[in-house]
Write a protein that holds these residues in place. Structure first.
Motif, PDB file in Angstrom:
ATOM      1  N   UNK A   1      16.053  13.766 -31.450  1.00  0.00           N
ATOM      2  CA  UNK A   1      16.342  12.813 -30.111  1.00  0.00           C
ATOM      3  C   UNK A   1      17.030  13.207 -28.744  1.00  0.00           C
ATOM      4  N   UNK A   2      17.811  12.912 -27.788  1.00  0.00           N
ATOM      5  CA  UNK A   2      19.388  12.513 -27.359  1.00  0.00           C
ATOM      6  C   UNK A   2      19.254  11.484 -27.704  1.00  0.00           C
ATOM      7  N   UNK A   3      20.764  11.579 -27.791  1.00  0.00           N
ATOM      8  CA  UNK A   3      21.374  10.534 -28.319  1.00  0.00           C
ATOM      9  C   UNK A   3      22.964  10.290 -27.600  1.00  0.00           C
TER      10      UNK A   3
ATOM     11  N   UNK B   1      18.482   7.883 -26.855  1.00  0.00           N
ATOM     12  CA  UNK B   1      18.177   6.869 -25.622  1.00  0.00           C
ATOM     13  C   UNK B   1      17.061   7.902 -24.941  1.00  0.00           C
TER      14      UNK B   1
END
Lengths: 406, 406
Positions: free
Chosen positions: B54-56, B280
């Motif tokens: 996942x985007x972080x 995010x």
């Protein structure tokens, strides 16, 4: 203002207010499912924040790295040079905004003599290095060759049987390392139907089209690459997929994830200041051809480690030997006459023995041994191909070297 | 072996070989587009590697944090307790595998007396904290209230006009902080049609269904939440969306991204050892209700900072005051009789004044002031709701406290 008219100053991402606000207003959002993160002028913000758009893994720093010493010299900003094809000289400092620079550091004899930051990029920013990543991969390959853990004359398929039926089936490690493979794969950043577009979709760097049925990871994509019918080894052709194969070879030989090898072999010995972020595909395969995000000073530290022999000398010597200029393509690279590509580095073969790591949109690590100089630069130039900024940057590095050389 | 028969030992992710190999074989891949990263037994690997799926964004550590001192005590492993509803006692150490523990640290008087790691989780792993994240958010809110920068009696809509037409329109900051809002939103982790499923799709934590036309960011999702017709403030109902609103309030009040505030207000003062990773959504909104990934020792350091008053005492006193037990739901939480929820923390109101941060699948930060003890635990229990592991963990913390208390 039409986007094509934005210059280095007017496209400043802080000025444009990208992603500013909680939440940012709709017209200032950079949305990865729209591929905004890969389009100018949004790249001026996104290239400093890639982990926010894509899955990444951590390249672990040791936590014991120290900053390069600072010895700021005001004269560096004043160095003048004539950009290729221009009549008038330009001040070095002035050229930076023109070149859509995000951050730059000039290191002379191990000390930072000049450093500038622009837009949303600062010392702690992990900026995407794009194909500068390749030179990290090539350096690791050289370290393993130097230790006898990897034999450049071995066939790719002896290490990666998965590629036996692909165009890599009869290539050697050396062909991959120096990018002299003969493959049916074009890398034209301006052409969405080129091989690099399909590669990007497999990787997940850009959103996949509706109903996409192609490969969803890099290894599957690489297994589908075909040869072009000619023999490997005859000429250098720049193809990012070679680096993906090289990183795959490294992971297989070391029996560790590439990210772990990168930490152990480069990040820790070089005393990097911070962790890096490496973009991965859906199953964790690293985007080794261009997915490294790191601090600018850590890029400079990598250059210093290569320049000063902080990494094993046998590997560095092999890197510095360069590639074969006779295999270089003078038509494709008119500004790089006499250069070669070897060990995933670009070699100028100039009098100073300068060589460099180069990434699209202006990413650069320039190592000039005779001038005892390293330049690290991050940028977000609107044009991907480096041909667009070489007219400014190559004369700049030459002028800096001449100025700093004892 | 059928997955439902896997226990803490047989589901060990290293043993199962998840994501092992370069690339991992198809049957050992964890693929986020299939939501594998959120399904047992794959969660035993994925919860230690969430940024890979996942985007972080980065929660920046200062780089100056020091490890907690170690004073290992062999007796801690031998502490025995009777799990709720069981007849026979179990050794503390033995209970850990049973509870699908990934890592645990017991800190007494500031020293680590017991520490164990399992599966693929180690000291540098950033493990997802899930709703333990909420207690970080609540603590920041208390810090801002203590400084007079945030007034709990203010209406949400006076700070976030975007929510004026939502169910939050007539709620106060205090209602959000203590989760006494009255909203039409159910949080049942076992029911895919519950509000939490729609929330997860908006956030992008799980893949969006084909043709998904719902909100694609958290703020839009929150603006669509409706009230349930009753008055705010009457009772505690656990809803993750309250924390998202609270983090949004904090970002708006501080006029900074929440990740920056978290770094400045918690990460740096607590001397965290490493950066955190915060998940995010598509436009960079933090998953403040459960998206923090951090080192276990940094979670323990947060607990120690709260316990010892390393953070401002006014805020800590307000946190330790707890919530109103009369507003707690004894039917929903039969194992938590006499407890309350306040400032995004769970308060036992036991004789030792113990309170805790709790996240699904067993994430825990347990602070026992009288026993001068902090327990930090990461886990990947097959059942999301903590009701499944409370019968083991709550008696364990009580037995540890009794054993360590002077």
């Amino acid at each position: 203002m039409p986007q094509e008219l934005l210059d280095g100053r007017s496209s400043d991402p802080a000025l444009m207010g990208w992603m500013k606000g909680n939440p940012p207003p709709p017209e200032r959002r950079i949305v990865p499912s729209r591929a905004d993160h890969m389009r100018f002028p949004m790249i001026r913000w996104s290239y400093s924040n890639m982990r926010q758009f894509l899955p990444t893994v951590r390249i672990a720093a040791s936590g014991k790295g120290s900053p390069l010493p600072r010895a700021t010299r005001a004269d560096v900003a004043e160095v003048r040079f004539v950009p290729t094809g221009q009549a008038d000289p330009i001040r070095f400092e002035e050229s930076l905004v023109e070149g859509f620079t995000d951050g730059i550091m000039v290191v002379h004899r191990g000390e930072v003599v000049f450093e500038r930051w622009f837009g949303v990029t600062g010392p702690e920013t992990r900026h995407i290095a794009f194909s500068v990543t390749k030179s990290f991969v090539g350096t690791i390959a050289r370290l393993l060759i130097d230790e006898g853990r990897l034999d450049p004359s071995n066939s790719v398929s002896s290490i990666l049987p998965e590629l036996a039926q692909s165009g890599y089936g009869n290539a050697t490690v050396a062909h991959v390392l120096d990018m002299t493979t003969a493959l049916d794969f074009s890398e034209d950043y301006g052409d969405p139907s080129s091989g690099i577009g399909a590669y990007s979709a497999a990787l997940g760097l850009t959103p996949r089209p509706e109903g996409y049925a192609g490969p969803r990871d890099l290894c599957s994509f690489l297994a589908g690459i075909r040869g072009d019918g000619s023999a490997h080894g005859a000429k250098f052709t720049y193809r990012t997929i070679n680096t993906e194969v090289l990183a795959w070879i490294i992971a297989r030989v070391e029996d560790k994830p590439f990210a772990t090898v990168l930490s152990e072999r480069i990040w820790q010995p070089c005393g990097m200041l911070g962790d890096g972020d490496l973009i991965v595909d859906e199953i964790g395969t690293p985007f080794a051809g261009g997915g490294l995000n790191l601090r600018l000073e850590d890029l400079a530290k990598f250059g210093e480690a290569i320049r000063t022999g902080k990494l094993p000398q046998g590997a560095i010597d092999a890197i510095r030997g360069g590639g074969d200029p006779a295999k270089f393509d003078p038509v494709r690279y008119p500004q790089l006459g006499g250069w070669s590509y070897g060990s995933q580095w670009w070699h100028s073969h100039n009098r100073n023995g300068a060589f460099s790591a180069r990434g699209i949109h202006g990413q650069t690590l320039w190592i000039d041994p005779a001038a005892e100089m390293v330049v690290a630069r991050f940028a977000s130039h609107p044009t991907a191909a480096n041909g667009a900024n070489d007219p400014w940057s190559l004369p700049a590095w030459a002028a800096l070297a001449a100025h700093l050389k004892p």
